[in-house]
Scaffold this active site. Structure first.
Site, mmCIF file in Angstrom:
data_model
loop_
_atom_site.group_PDB
_atom_site.id
_atom_site.type_symbol
_atom_site.label_atom_id
_atom_site.label_comp_id
_atom_site.label_asym_id
_atom_site.label_seq_id
_atom_site.Cartn_x
_atom_site.Cartn_y
_atom_site.Cartn_z
ATOM 1 N N ASN A 250 0.836 -1.203 0.000
ATOM 2 C CA ASN A 250 0.000 0.000 0.000
ATOM 3 C C ASN A 250 0.867 1.248 0.000
ATOM 4 O O ASN A 250 0.397 2.337 -0.283
ATOM 5 C CB ASN A 250 -0.927 0.020 1.221
ATOM 6 C CG ASN A 250 -0.162 0.002 2.524
ATOM 7 O OD1 ASN A 250 0.603 -0.933 2.790
ATOM 8 N ND2 ASN A 250 -0.343 1.020 3.348
ATOM 9 N N CYS B 244 -2.014 4.645 8.087
ATOM 10 C CA CYS B 244 -2.150 3.947 9.365
ATOM 11 C C CYS B 244 -0.949 4.197 10.267
ATOM 12 O O CYS B 244 -0.982 3.910 11.450
ATOM 13 C CB CYS B 244 -2.329 2.451 9.137
ATOM 14 S SG CYS B 244 -3.719 2.122 8.061
HETATM 15 N N1 PMP Z 1 -4.036 -3.629 4.714
HETATM 16 C C1 PMP Z 1 -3.635 -2.696 3.837
HETATM 17 C C2 PMP Z 1 -2.702 -3.068 2.739
HETATM 18 C C3 PMP Z 1 -4.089 -1.375 3.982
HETATM 19 O O1 PMP Z 1 -3.666 -0.420 3.123
HETATM 20 C C4 PMP Z 1 -4.968 -1.047 5.050
HETATM 21 C C5 PMP Z 1 -5.426 0.360 5.247
HETATM 22 N N2 PMP Z 1 -6.328 0.770 4.246
HETATM 23 C C6 PMP Z 1 -5.371 -2.078 5.918
HETATM 24 C C7 PMP Z 1 -4.881 -3.338 5.725
HETATM 25 C C8 PMP Z 1 -6.292 -1.802 7.070
HETATM 26 O O2 PMP Z 1 -7.558 -1.476 6.605
HETATM 27 P P1 PMP Z 1 -8.727 -1.044 7.609
HETATM 28 O O3 PMP Z 1 -8.161 0.116 8.368
HETATM 29 O O4 PMP Z 1 -9.847 -0.654 6.716
HETATM 30 O O5 PMP Z 1 -9.046 -2.189 8.487
#
Ligand code: PMP
Length: 394
Positions: free
Chosen positions: A158, A332
């Site tokens: 990501n 995150c």
């Molecule tokens: N895995 C990846 C590769 C992410 O980019 C993200 C954040 N969008 C997540 C997991 C966690 O997603 P969420 O915060 O919607 O649970």
């Protein structure tokens, strides 16, 4: 593509952090907040309608990745899906072994689940990437032992956008007793994902990453792969994910999945053209700029740069003043001062990792967004370098 462009104006190039919900998805969801609000567990007609809706949504999400409907468990999002996949699988299969492999370039959610697994007595190994963030299947093979029960490698980063050789990693894991899990969130909507063509036994999916609502996700669990629940309650989702289903959200995810399957080739081609132009012109216009991640094996919507002698945060703030939204890395982890673990794993020094800026494109990105970046970024980098004690090439 939907005619209407969501958003409040300005240039938005941070699609990896959050995506607008496609207006067609909003339309599909609307009746489920008001007229068709039922609980699939109810035994009356309103409940039956909800059950039929849930079944149909499950079939649509399954079809979008080449899975069977009964192989899909709806969750509250990617984080919960990965918790169920890793903790649930490890707990259920503990007697078969205590060793789990994850990748160094995986999302922070996988790393933090790994820490919990270690606390629970499992041994968690991390496979390092090459300088481009790619995981060599041979490195996976070398680390698998007879005690390895689970291997987890994210489909694509990501952050730096590098795409992993999932089919080859699947072949490596298939020859062992272990199951392969992949967090496919970053790849969704950008690369075709067909679980019947790769060896993945579990796959983490998120609704927002395909222009569905936030707070919904799914875990694909291949028939025969055994997982224990990690949360307990009314036994919904075949006992694997208790709690009343978020019906409107699930309908939204299913509508988004259908649109994605139809529009992915065009979406991906459009994003790749924008990305290629941005990469080409940024590297030509700005000296001592580098592309992080893999030169070719990368997500169509990702361009991740490093600019010598400047800090990503300063760049982001000056871009923000120009009305352009970009990121320095994973949303995150954006509130910590730590450099990105992904960039450090690729061999960058701390100051190099801090000089990075991530642009991510999406369904509504357009050429004029790239024009806007090119109009201001070279001047911003130059201005910051003139003030930087780390840059003395002026
Ligand atoms: N895995 C990846 C590769 C992410 O980019 C993200 C954040 N969008 C997540 C997991 C966690 O997603 P969420 O915060 O919607 O649970």
């Amino acid at each position: 593509m939907a005619a209407q462009t969501p958003g409040r104006g300005g240039v938005y190039l941070d699609y990896q952090s959050a995506k607008p919900v496609d207006p067609r998805v909003v339309e599909a969801m609307a009746p489920y907040f008001t007229e068709r609000f039922g609980n699939p567990a109810s035994l009356h007609g309103v409940g039956d309608d909800a059950t039929a809706t849930l079944d149909s949504a499950r079939a649509k999400v399954a079809a979008s990745i080449g899975a069977l409907p009964e192989e899909i468990v709806f969750t509250s999002g990617a984080t919960e899906s990965s918790n169920l996949a890793l903790l649930g699988y490890a707990n259920r299969n503990r007697r078969a072994g205590d060793h789990i492999l994850i990748s160094e370039v995986d999302h922070i959610s996988i790393h933090n689940i790994g820490k919990m697994l270690e606390k629970a007595g499992f041994r968690v190994g991390k496979v390092p990437p090459d300088q481009f963030g790619r995981i060599d299947p041979e490195k996976v093979r070398k680390r698998i032992t007879p005690e390895t029960i689970l291997v987890s490698v994210g489909w694509a980063s990501n952050e730096i956008g590098t795409v992993q050789p999932m089919a080859e990693i699947g072949e490596v894991v298939a020859g062992t007793g272990a199951t392969l899990h992949s967090d496919a969130v970053a790849a969704q909507g950008q690369l075709p994902i067909d679980v019947s063509r790769t060896g993945v036994g579990m796959l983490t999916l998120s609704s927002n990453d395909i222009y569905g609502p936030q707070g919904v996700g799914a875990l694909y669990i291949r028939n025969g792969v055994k997982v224990a629940p990690v949360a307990f309650g009314g036994g919904q989702e075949d006992g694997l994910r208790s709690g009343t289903e978020n019906l409107a959200g699930i309908v939204g995810m299913a509508a988004a999945a259908e649109i994605m399957s139809r529009e992915l080739p065009a979406d991906a081609a459009r994003m790749a053209a924008l990305r290629d132009r941005l990469v080409r012109e940024v590297l030509a216009a700005i000296p001592d700029a580098h592309l992080n991640g893999h030169p070719t094996e990368r997500l169509p919507g990702n361009a991740h740069f490093r600019f010598e002698g400047v800090e990503g945060e300063s760049l982001l703030l000056l871009m923000r003043e120009e009305g352009i939204s970009v990121a320095t890395g994973s949303a995150c982890s954006s509130k910590t001062l730590e450099p990105s673990h992904t960039l450090i794993s690729c061999g960058l020094l701390h100051e190099e990792a801090h000089g990075s800026l991530e642009f991510t494109f999406g369904r509504w990105s357009k050429d004029s967004d790239v024009d806007s970046v090119l109009a201001v970024l070279p001047g911003i980098v130059d201005k910051l370098r003139r003030m930087s004690p780390l840059y003395n090439k002026h």
